[in-house]
Design a protein around this motif. Sequence first.
Motif, PDB file in Angstrom:
ATOM      1  N   HIS A  95       0.925  -1.297  -0.003  1.00  0.00           N
ATOM      2  CA  HIS A  95       0.102  -0.012   0.163  1.00  0.00           C
ATOM      3  C   HIS A  95       0.935   1.212   0.074  1.00  0.00           C
ATOM      4  CE1 HIS A  95      -3.540   2.107   0.442  1.00  0.00           C
ATOM      5  NE2 HIS A  95      -3.052   2.775   1.624  1.00  0.00           N
ATOM      6  N   GLY A  96       1.936   1.332   0.891  1.00  0.00           N
ATOM      7  CA  GLY A  96       2.936   2.504   0.898  1.00  0.00           C
ATOM      8  C   GLY A  96       3.708   2.728  -0.400  1.00  0.00           C
ATOM      9  N   GLN A 139       2.852   1.731  -3.362  1.00  0.00           N
ATOM     10  CA  GLN A 139       1.881   2.042  -4.574  1.00  0.00           C
ATOM     11  C   GLN A 139       1.628   3.557  -4.309  1.00  0.00           C
ATOM     12  OE1 GLN A 139      -0.914  -0.991  -4.579  1.00  0.00           O
ATOM     13  NE2 GLN A 139       0.129  -2.239  -5.880  1.00  0.00           N
ATOM     14  N   LYS A 140       1.511   3.934  -2.948  1.00  0.00           N
ATOM     15  CA  LYS A 140       1.370   5.383  -3.003  1.00  0.00           C
ATOM     16  C   LYS A 140       2.505   6.264  -3.256  1.00  0.00           C
ATOM     17  CE  LYS A 140      -2.156   5.710   0.555  1.00  0.00           C
ATOM     18  NZ  LYS A 140      -3.129   7.091   1.187  1.00  0.00           N
ATOM     19  N   THR A 155      11.966   5.395   1.646  1.00  0.00           N
ATOM     20  CA  THR A 155      10.826   5.202   1.766  1.00  0.00           C
ATOM     21  C   THR A 155      10.174   4.575   3.089  1.00  0.00           C
ATOM     22  OG1 THR A 155      11.439   2.890   1.074  1.00  0.00           O
ATOM     23  CG2 THR A 155      10.701   4.289  -0.490  1.00  0.00           C
ATOM     24  N   HIS A 157       7.790   6.515   5.199  1.00  0.00           N
ATOM     25  CA  HIS A 157       6.526   6.761   4.827  1.00  0.00           C
ATOM     26  C   HIS A 157       5.949   5.820   5.960  1.00  0.00           C
ATOM     27  CE1 HIS A 157       2.540   6.012   2.735  1.00  0.00           C
ATOM     28  NE2 HIS A 157       2.899   7.012   1.839  1.00  0.00           N
ATOM     29  N   TRP A 214       3.058   4.175   6.103  1.00  0.00           N
ATOM     30  CA  TRP A 214       2.575   2.755   5.561  1.00  0.00           C
ATOM     31  C   TRP A 214       3.578   1.751   5.465  1.00  0.00           C
ATOM     32  CZ3 TRP A 214      -1.906   0.654   6.559  1.00  0.00           C
ATOM     33  CH2 TRP A 214      -3.089   1.658   6.564  1.00  0.00           C
ATOM     34  N   SER A 265       6.993  -1.784  -7.134  1.00  0.00           N
ATOM     35  CA  SER A 265       6.670  -0.488  -7.522  1.00  0.00           C
ATOM     36  C   SER A 265       6.792  -0.310  -9.118  1.00  0.00           C
ATOM     37  CB  SER A 265       7.609   0.409  -6.854  1.00  0.00           C
ATOM     38  OG  SER A 265       8.988   0.146  -7.708  1.00  0.00           O
TER      39      SER A 265
END
Lengths: 140, 120
Positions: free
Chosen positions: A34-35, A37-38, A52, A55, A57, B70
Amino acid sequence: MPATSEQARLRAKTRLFTVIVVLSNVAGNSALTHGMQKLGDIGNSPLALIGTLFHPWVALGVALLIVWTLSHMALLSWADLSYVLPVTAIGYVLTALSGEFILGETVTAGHWLGILLITAGVTLVGMTSPATTSTEHIPL
Amino acid sequence: MKWILVLTLVTATTLGDIARARGMKNHGEVREFHPGAIRRALWALARNKWVILSTMAMAVSFFAFIRLVSIAPLSFAVPVSAATLIPETILARLFLREKVDWRRWAGAALIAVGVVLISQ
């Protein structure tokens, strides 16, 4: 201790740790995915990758995956890898079901067949004894 | 880039799991879970060469996986991460000397097919 109660003890301990391993893995991967992809495509720089981790999530995902790592290591201290690996694959079913019921994705016939096959495989492996080697028999 | 990540992910996960299982068997069954016992176990594991190798491989696997999700859809990344099931079962039999009976082979095969179906 008689062999039967020793086996029962190991089986109960294996069940408990399998549940912890599966839940921390499913929740950890979901939070992490989820993180990520954000954040979108972050490129290949190691610095961006470390960035990252800040972040929320991604941080939650990493914390849960630390729980997963420690419980997975503990489980493998007595249970076979060829037992742990298939049995913890029930996590794929939980991930699919949570996506379908929480996120409202459609459940296709293929998905149900996949869920059925994984569940059958996990049940089959779950019937075997969790530990078939004893530490004394493994040469370093 | 995608296939380099796939190769890295599969290799690192397989190496990580096999080394972890070997290192933990050498350590022996973890029986106590109070803070003092956990601290002692972690201290012993931090000096276990198989566990060190496993942790390095798992770190590579972790970063390969987050890079892969990603740039590729989950329906691709998830079955790839499950592709280690069969090679790891073979290595558990050969290298870890586990008794892999027909139920474990059949179970691993059913799960591998199931994961592909579930990811479509």
